[in-house]
Design an enzyme around this catalytic site. Structure first.
Site, mmCIF file in Angstrom:
data_model
loop_
_atom_site.group_PDB
_atom_site.id
_atom_site.type_symbol
_atom_site.label_atom_id
_atom_site.label_comp_id
_atom_site.label_asym_id
_atom_site.label_seq_id
_atom_site.Cartn_x
_atom_site.Cartn_y
_atom_site.Cartn_z
ATOM 1 N N LYS A 178 -5.742 2.155 0.065
ATOM 2 C CA LYS A 178 -4.760 2.708 0.982
ATOM 3 C C LYS A 178 -3.852 3.786 0.107
ATOM 4 C CE LYS A 178 -5.423 2.255 4.574
ATOM 5 N NZ LYS A 178 -6.700 2.678 4.894
ATOM 6 N N THR A 179 -4.446 4.466 -1.055
ATOM 7 C CA THR A 179 -3.630 5.264 -1.746
ATOM 8 C C THR A 179 -4.206 6.869 -1.440
ATOM 9 O OG1 THR A 179 -4.982 4.917 -3.502
ATOM 10 C CG2 THR A 179 -2.766 3.856 -3.357
ATOM 11 N N GLY A 180 -5.535 7.038 -0.619
ATOM 12 C CA GLY A 180 -6.010 8.120 -0.524
ATOM 13 C C GLY A 180 -7.257 8.479 -1.212
ATOM 14 N N THR A 181 -8.018 7.460 -1.747
ATOM 15 C CA THR A 181 -8.960 7.295 -2.433
ATOM 16 C C THR A 181 -10.465 8.088 -1.725
ATOM 17 O OG1 THR A 181 -9.610 4.974 -2.121
ATOM 18 C CG2 THR A 181 -8.513 5.462 -3.914
ATOM 19 N N SER B 232 0.661 0.668 4.725
ATOM 20 C CA SER B 232 -0.417 1.316 5.185
ATOM 21 C C SER B 232 -1.595 0.240 5.345
ATOM 22 C CB SER B 232 -0.731 2.258 4.022
ATOM 23 O OG SER B 232 -1.777 2.989 4.395
#
Ligand SMILES: *[C@@H]1O[C@H](CO)[C@@H](O)[C@H](O)[C@H]1NC(C)=O
Ligand SMILES: *[C@@H]1O[C@H](CO)[C@@H](O)[C@H](O)[C@H]1NC(C)=O
Ligand SMILES: *[C@@H]1O[C@H](CO)[C@@H](O)[C@H](O)[C@H]1NC(C)=O
Ligand SMILES: *[C@@H]1O[C@H](CO)[C@@H](O)[C@H](O)[C@H]1NC(C)=O
Ligand SMILES: *[C@@H]1O[C@H](CO)[C@@H](O)[C@H](O)[C@H]1NC(C)=O
Length: 814
Positions: A631-634, A717
């Site tokens: 949930k960090t944009g990987t 998120s």
């Protein structure tokens, strides 16, 4: 007249012809004789040799042909047992050692990272698989933190230089003393005199005097020393001790008990009872509650290593200690394979002092001792006639020995890419075994040159299992050949792989008097050297020897009989032999943490590359990892990276939806053959314990991308993600309820809370990655910047990864 003359001439000529005939016959006879002699000597012994060595028969060292050891202690090596007079009636109560309030870790203060003694201390701890931490001993500086959450971090403290300990400043010394008494932690210290040391001095703060620069002889153990465990007292090592820089301890305080004692070569020092000096003493803690063991030298002398191992065991209440059980298995490889002239003859199998009688003798000392023979049937009967009879003699006694298969033709398995063909080869050896009545049910096999065992060639494992039902093998190559003290076991594909030790014998070591470096080297290895230490420090040792070590001088028999003798003279160890399958079971009971392998890159070790299939390359291993967290944009990062024409990523896997999870999933167990990608993204790598270690072992040069956003945003998120996936805990509770839930909240809520918050403790997780990777290998990406200005971030990542040709992200991402 003429007639008479002619008759006389004929007679002479006749006689000459006869003589010529005779001469030729004699000549032919000599030729044949010398050829026979030549053939005899060529085929039987390359050179005429001295008598083969006779194994140690008592505790004083090699006899007869040996001549290498220190038996200078007078006629007959008299070993009157030494019983020190009881310390006239003093009753000493020694506090029981209970280090359960500490971690089983040893704190070692070394002089520098290169200091020799420091390295030897660490080598013994590493061989023993004990956890340790080294610190450079500060001249005056601070102690490292000794406790964590009211638990001691260390169960034992070792000082390479005793003076660093006694000269600690009052504050730090007080700290250390308090720690030692509160947690029942002992101290081991070494005092090695140098040219600046005084001849006599008091050890600062202790009622203990040191006398240095002494030459000593006749080393003996004090049977009353409480620390003795593995060490068997009542032995005397006759003769001078090496060096003239020994330090001895003297005290009249009852807290000190000598452990090792020696006589002075000349009487230049004050000595204890019966003129004996103590070079190692045990401080029973009667003075200040701290138990110590002090050495008046370093670890160079073998007996000090033995005492050191006992000291560690004693001072940790046997937490850092093996039991007294030791298992040894002796593999005799290359049966039938040896070159002519080096193979076993009939007399080497069942003669006096030969294989079978030696095995019988060994069984008295080592219950169930049995030589374990590895054969390649293709080479049966390829020696001289005498050696061929030796082959048959081995087969005749096949029921008295254990057997395991090599490859039929001794070929290296990694050269076969096709399992079917490999199995076909193995089947030939199986047929040979069946035809000759060799037992085929031991479940153990060894690969020629370790090929295919490690690095793993899965074809070998498959073929082994299908043809021979192999469950156990052994190798010297995992994780690397050297240093031997790091060798470990693992289990792959149901086959238990045990570490294998060498005993210094190779195919070419067949004569005692031609042992590389001189026969003293072999005797030294047995008498407290490397071979002895292998048995001391490993609960299970599988030794590799070869057929040629049992022909000619029979060095194999000499070595093991002498070793067993020596071990029994000086230790209380109980040696025994088990069949390989039981041995493997035992091994993984003792070391369960070794069951899972830790794969390395075969191309980083030349030996491994040599036994790695040419059809497999190391280029297919990932060059970089995107480790998350979730949930960090990987996923966005992944797709941006995939835009780059020079980057191919892991293939989407139907199981994990775009993530292979090689390092954390079941793929890892299959081995590295199934990795085939340039980079891998797994968002849950970031916060798992195991992955950094596994990744660093296989990809030590990889680059690591971590993508971080505000941890609160990340937690929310994840909560929303779980709601979207209809997780009841997320549906029934608000985000606030979840993150503020106390320890008595429902379990599913707490589980959700953990997944929300735990990955967000970025520092803890990054620290773990930093234990395995250099800071320069890790790139932390700002996740919110990636969202607002992806081109800028991607350009930076591209520079970090050093990928060419550069890709114009500004152009691609507008
Ligand atoms: C022990 O030795 C010290 C110093 O050598 C001495 O002062 C002391 O009296 C001795 N104590 C005993 C009990 O012998
Ligand atoms: C030796 O082997 C036999 C049978 O293989 C077994 O019954 C016995 O217990 C073993 N002895 C020891 C001491 O392990
Ligand atoms: C292996 O070799 C056999 C016999 O040569 C052949 O029939 C088979 O197709 C080969 N298998 C593979 C996977 O190459
Ligand atoms: C959570 O909600 C589901 C339905 O949304 C319900 O079936 C379940 O019992 C609830 N669980 C708890 C622990 O409240
Ligand atoms: C990349 O593309 C942008 C826009 O098309 C252009 O302005 C920039 O000069 C390019 N950068 C490089 C290094 O070619």
């Amino acid at each position: 007249m003429v007639g008479a003359a002619a008759a006389a001439w004929r007679l002479v000529r006749g006689m000459r012809q006869l003589e010529l005939h005779r001469l030729i016959l004699v000549l032919i006879f000599f030729c044949l004789l010398s050829m026979a002699c030549l053939a005899y000597y060529v085929s039987n012994s390359p050179k005429i040799k001295e008598a083969p060595p006779v194994p140690f028969s008592d505790c004083s060292g090699p006899v007869g042909g040996g001549g290498g050891a220190s038996t200078e202690g007078g006629p007959g090596g008299q070993r009157a047992p030494l019983f020190l007079p009881p310390r006239n009636g003093r009753l000493r109560t020694v506090k029981a050692i209970d280090t359960s309030g500490t971690e089983a870790v040893v704190l070692v203060f070394v002089e520098s990272i290169y200091s020799q003694l420091g390295q030897e201390i660490v080598a013994i701890l590493e061989s023993s698989r004990f956890r340790y931490r080294t610190e450079i001993a500060p001249g005056k500086g601070d102690m490292p933190a000794l406790t964590l959450h009211n638990r001691g971090r260390y169960a034992l403290v070792i000082y390479e230089n005793l003076l660093k300990y006694v000269n600690l400043d009052a504050w730090n010394r007080d700290l250390l003393d308090k720690y030692c008494t509160a947690y029942s932690v002992g101290v081991i210290g070494f005092f090695k005199a140098n040219e600046n040391s005084l001849h006599s001095a008091q050890l600062k703060g202790f009622p203990l005097f040191l006398h240095s620069h002494l030459a000593l002889r006749d080393y003996r153990l004090n049977p009353a020393a409480p620390l003795l465990y593995v060490t068997r007292p009542n032995q005397v090592e006759q003769g001078p001790l090496p060096g003239d820089d020994w330090t001895v301890f003297q005290s009249n305080h009852s807290t000190y008990e000598p452990v090792l004692l020696a006589s002075a070569k000349s009487s230049n020092a004050p000595s204890g009872p019966r003129g004996l000096h103590s070079t190692v003493i045990q401080d029973l803690g009667l003075l200040d509650g701290i138990q110590r063991v002090l050495f008046g030298n370093n670890l160079n002398y073998w007996l000090h290593k033995l005492i050191f191992v006992d000291a560690i065991a004693y001072l940790t209440g046997r937490r850092l200690s093996l039991t007294l059980e030791r298992h040894i298995l002796v593999d005799v490889d290359d049966i039938f394979v040896g070159k002519e002239g080096t193979r076993m003859k009939v007399s080497d199998v069942e003669g006096v002092e030969a294989l079978l009688s030696s095995q019988k003798k060994l069984r008295v000392l080592v219950p169930n001792f049995t030589f374990n023979l590895g054969f390649s049937g293709k080479f049966y009967h390829t020696g001289t006639d005498e050696e061929d009879e030796g082959d048959d003699m081995l087969l005749k006694h096949r029921q008295d020995l254990w057997w395991f298969p090599h490859m039929w033709s001794h070929m290296q398995p990694h050269l076969f890419h096709n399992v079917t063909v490999l199995a076909e080869q193995m089947r030939l050896n199986m047929v040979f075994a069946q035809e000759h009545g060799i037992p085929t049910d031991m479940g153990y096999a060894v690969a020629p040159h370790h090929s295919g065992v490690y690095p793993v060639h899965s074809q070998l494992y498959e073929a082994w299992k299908s043809v021979w039902a192999i469950q156990v093998t052994s190798t010297e190559e995992y994780p690397h050949l050297r240093p031997a003290r790091y060798r470990r076991g693992f289990i792959h594909s149901g086959v238990q792989v045990l570490p294998r030790q060498t005993c210094g014998l190779f195919t070419h070591t067949i004569f005692y008097h031609e042992y590389p470096g001189g026969n003293k080297e072999l005797d030294k290895s047995i008498r407290g050297g490397e071979l002895f230490l292998t048995v001391l420090l490993n609960p299970i040792s599988i030794f590799m020897t070869h057929l040629s070590n049992y022909g000619n001088d029979r060095l194999g028999l000499y070595t093991f009989e002498s070793l067993v003798r020596f071990v029994q003279c000086w230790t209380n160890l109980r040696l025994q032999t088990l069949p390989p399958i039981q041995l493997a079971e035992k091994y993984f009971q003792i070391f369960p943490q070794e069951r899972d392998p830790l794969w390395q890159n075969p191309c980083h070790d030349k030996r491994h590359k040599d036994i790695w299939s040419k059809e497999k390359t190391c280029d297919r291993l990932p060059k970089f990892l995107v480790i998350g967290p979730q949930k960090t944009g990987t996923s966005a990062l992944h797709s941006f990276l995939s835009l780059h024409p020079a980057i191919t990523s892991s293939f989407p896997s139907p199981v994990t939806f775009e993530e292979i999870q090689f390092f954390s999933g079941p793929n890892y167990d299959q081995g590295i053959d199934c990795t085939d990608f340039m980079f891998e993204k797994s968002a849950n790598y970031f916060d798992t314990e195991l992955v950094p270690k596994r990744a660093a072992a296989l990809l030590p040069r990889a680059k690591i991308l971590a993508l971080l956003i505000n941890p609160a945003d990340r937690a929310y998120s994840w909560y929303q993600h779980q709601r979207a996936h209809r997780d009841p805990a997320a549906l029934n509770n608000t985000f606030h309820t979840v993150v503020t839930a106390g320890p008595r909240a429902p379990r599913d809520v707490l589980a959700l809370q953990r997944r929300c918050l735990r990955p967000g403790t970025y520092v803890a997780h990054l620290e773990r990655w930093l234990q395995h990777y250099q800071p320069s290998q890790i790139h932390v990406v700002d996740g919110s910047l990636l969202r607002s200005n992806p081109a800028l971030v991607m350009e930076a990542i591209q520079r970090f990864l050093g990928i060419t040709p550069t890709f114009n992200y500004t152009q691609a991402l507008v």
